[in-house]
Design a protein around this motif. Structure first.
Motif, PDB file in Angstrom:
ATOM      1  N   GLU A   8       0.866  -1.183   0.000  1.00 38.46           N
ATOM      2  CA  GLU A   8       0.000   0.000   0.000  1.00 38.46           C
ATOM      3  C   GLU A   8       0.899   1.229   0.000  1.00 38.46           C
ATOM      4  O   GLU A   8       1.442   1.617   1.033  1.00 38.46           O
ATOM      5  N   GLY A   9       1.079   1.820  -1.164  1.00 40.44           N
ATOM      6  CA  GLY A   9       1.976   2.956  -1.309  1.00 40.44           C
ATOM      7  C   GLY A   9       1.615   4.142  -0.437  1.00 40.44           C
ATOM      8  O   GLY A   9       2.485   4.905  -0.030  1.00 40.44           O
ATOM      9  N   SER A  10       0.339   4.289  -0.118  1.00 40.67           N
ATOM     10  CA  SER A  10      -0.078   5.405   0.731  1.00 40.67           C
ATOM     11  C   SER A  10       0.443   5.251   2.156  1.00 40.67           C
ATOM     12  O   SER A  10       0.465   6.216   2.912  1.00 40.67           O
ATOM     13  N   GLU A  11       0.900   4.062   2.531  1.00 42.64           N
ATOM     14  CA  GLU A  11       1.452   3.826   3.871  1.00 42.64           C
ATOM     15  C   GLU A  11       2.959   4.047   3.938  1.00 42.64           C
ATOM     16  O   GLU A  11       3.547   3.999   5.004  1.00 42.64           O
ATOM     17  N   VAL A  12       3.585   4.275   2.787  1.00 43.30           N
ATOM     18  CA  VAL A  12       5.026   4.519   2.759  1.00 43.30           C
ATOM     19  C   VAL A  12       5.273   5.967   3.159  1.00 43.30           C
ATOM     20  O   VAL A  12       4.842   6.886   2.478  1.00 43.30           O
ATOM     21  N   THR A  13       5.948   6.142   4.274  1.00 44.56           N
ATOM     22  CA  THR A  13       6.257   7.484   4.769  1.00 44.56           C
ATOM     23  C   THR A  13       7.749   7.788   4.688  1.00 44.56           C
ATOM     24  O   THR A  13       8.172   8.899   4.941  1.00 44.56           O
ATOM     25  N   GLY A  14       8.522   6.790   4.365  1.00 42.01           N
ATOM     26  CA  GLY A  14       9.963   6.917   4.254  1.00 42.01           C
ATOM     27  C   GLY A  14      10.547   5.551   3.953  1.00 42.01           C
ATOM     28  O   GLY A  14       9.830   4.553   3.850  1.00 42.01           O
ATOM     29  N   LEU A  15      11.853   5.497   3.844  1.00 43.51           N
ATOM     30  CA  LEU A  15      12.516   4.261   3.458  1.00 43.51           C
ATOM     31  C   LEU A  15      12.338   3.157   4.503  1.00 43.51           C
ATOM     32  O   LEU A  15      12.080   2.006   4.152  1.00 43.51           O
ATOM     33  N   GLU A  16      12.464   3.491   5.772  1.00 44.38           N
ATOM     34  CA  GLU A  16      12.299   2.469   6.813  1.00 44.38           C
ATOM     35  C   GLU A  16      10.901   1.857   6.768  1.00 44.38           C
ATOM     36  O   GLU A  16      10.738   0.649   6.916  1.00 44.38           O
ATOM     37  N   ARG A  17       9.905   2.688   6.557  1.00 46.28           N
ATOM     38  CA  ARG A  17       8.534   2.175   6.467  1.00 46.28           C
ATOM     39  C   ARG A  17       8.357   1.307   5.226  1.00 46.28           C
ATOM     40  O   ARG A  17       7.649   0.298   5.264  1.00 46.28           O
ATOM     41  N   TYR A  32      10.016  -9.767   7.985  1.00 52.92           N
ATOM     42  CA  TYR A  32      11.279  -9.070   7.794  1.00 52.92           C
ATOM     43  C   TYR A  32      12.075  -9.797   6.721  1.00 52.92           C
ATOM     44  O   TYR A  32      12.065 -11.022   6.658  1.00 52.92           O
ATOM     45  N   PHE A  33      12.746  -9.070   5.885  1.00 53.08           N
ATOM     46  CA  PHE A  33      13.677  -9.698   4.951  1.00 53.08           C
ATOM     47  C   PHE A  33      14.967  -8.906   4.810  1.00 53.08           C
ATOM     48  O   PHE A  33      15.895  -9.353   4.176  1.00 53.08           O
ATOM     49  N   GLY A  34      15.035  -7.746   5.394  1.00 57.01           N
ATOM     50  CA  GLY A  34      16.241  -6.937   5.321  1.00 57.01           C
ATOM     51  C   GLY A  34      15.904  -5.467   5.201  1.00 57.01           C
ATOM     52  O   GLY A  34      14.752  -5.079   5.151  1.00 57.01           O
ATOM     53  N   ARG A  35      16.943  -4.652   5.163  1.00 59.97           N
ATOM     54  CA  ARG A  35      16.759  -3.206   5.129  1.00 59.97           C
ATOM     55  C   ARG A  35      17.640  -2.552   4.084  1.00 59.97           C
ATOM     56  O   ARG A  35      18.248  -1.524   4.320  1.00 59.97           O
ATOM     57  N   GLY A  36      17.723  -3.139   2.917  1.00 61.81           N
ATOM     58  CA  GLY A  36      18.559  -2.551   1.887  1.00 61.81           C
ATOM     59  C   GLY A  36      18.230  -3.090   0.512  1.00 61.81           C
ATOM     60  O   GLY A  36      17.453  -4.028   0.359  1.00 61.81           O
ATOM     61  N   LEU A  37      18.860  -2.472  -0.475  1.00 63.34           N
ATOM     62  CA  LEU A  37      18.588  -2.869  -1.855  1.00 63.34           C
ATOM     63  C   LEU A  37      19.065  -4.280  -2.159  1.00 63.34           C
ATOM     64  O   LEU A  37      18.451  -4.985  -2.956  1.00 63.34           O
TER      65      LEU A  37
END
Length: 84
Positions: A8-17, A32-37
Motif C-alpha cells: 500500500e503505497g499510501s502507507e510509505v512514509t519513508g525508506l524504513e517504512r 522481515y527480509f532486510g533493510r537494503g537494496l
C-alpha cells in the motif's frame, strides 16, 4: 500458481517504512527480509519469502504517494544519516 504481494503505497512514509511494508507483504505481519537494496534484490529473485520459481507479482498500489515519500528529501536524509 502466481502469488500476489501487495504494498500500500499510501502507507510509505519513508525508506524504513517501505522496508517494513515489503517485509510484511512477503512474510506476513511483523515480517522481515532486510533493510537494503541487496535484500530487496534477493527477495525479487525468489526464495527469500517469495516462491523459488519466481511465480509472484508485487502489486504496488498508490505508487505515486510512495514516490513522493521516497523522493529527493528522503534520499538526502538517508545519505546524511549514513555519513553522520
Amino acid at each position: 500458481m502466481t502469488v500476489t504481494y501487495v504494498i500500500e503505497g499510501s502507507e510509505v512514509t519513508g525508506l524504513e517504512r517501505f522496508w517494513e511494508l515489503i517485509g510484511e507483504a512477503v512474510n506476513g505481519p511483523g515480517g522481515y527480509f532486510g533493510r537494503g537494496l541487496d535484500s530487496f534484490a534477493d527477495c525479487l529473485s525468489g526464495g527469500f519469502g517469495t516462491p523459488d520459481d519466481g511465480a509472484f507479482v508485487i502489486e504496488w498500489r498508490d505508487h505515486t504517494a510512495s514516490a513522493r515519500a521516497l523522493g529527493h528529501e528522503e534520499t538526502a536524509r538517508r545519505l546524511e544519516a549514513l555519513l553522520g
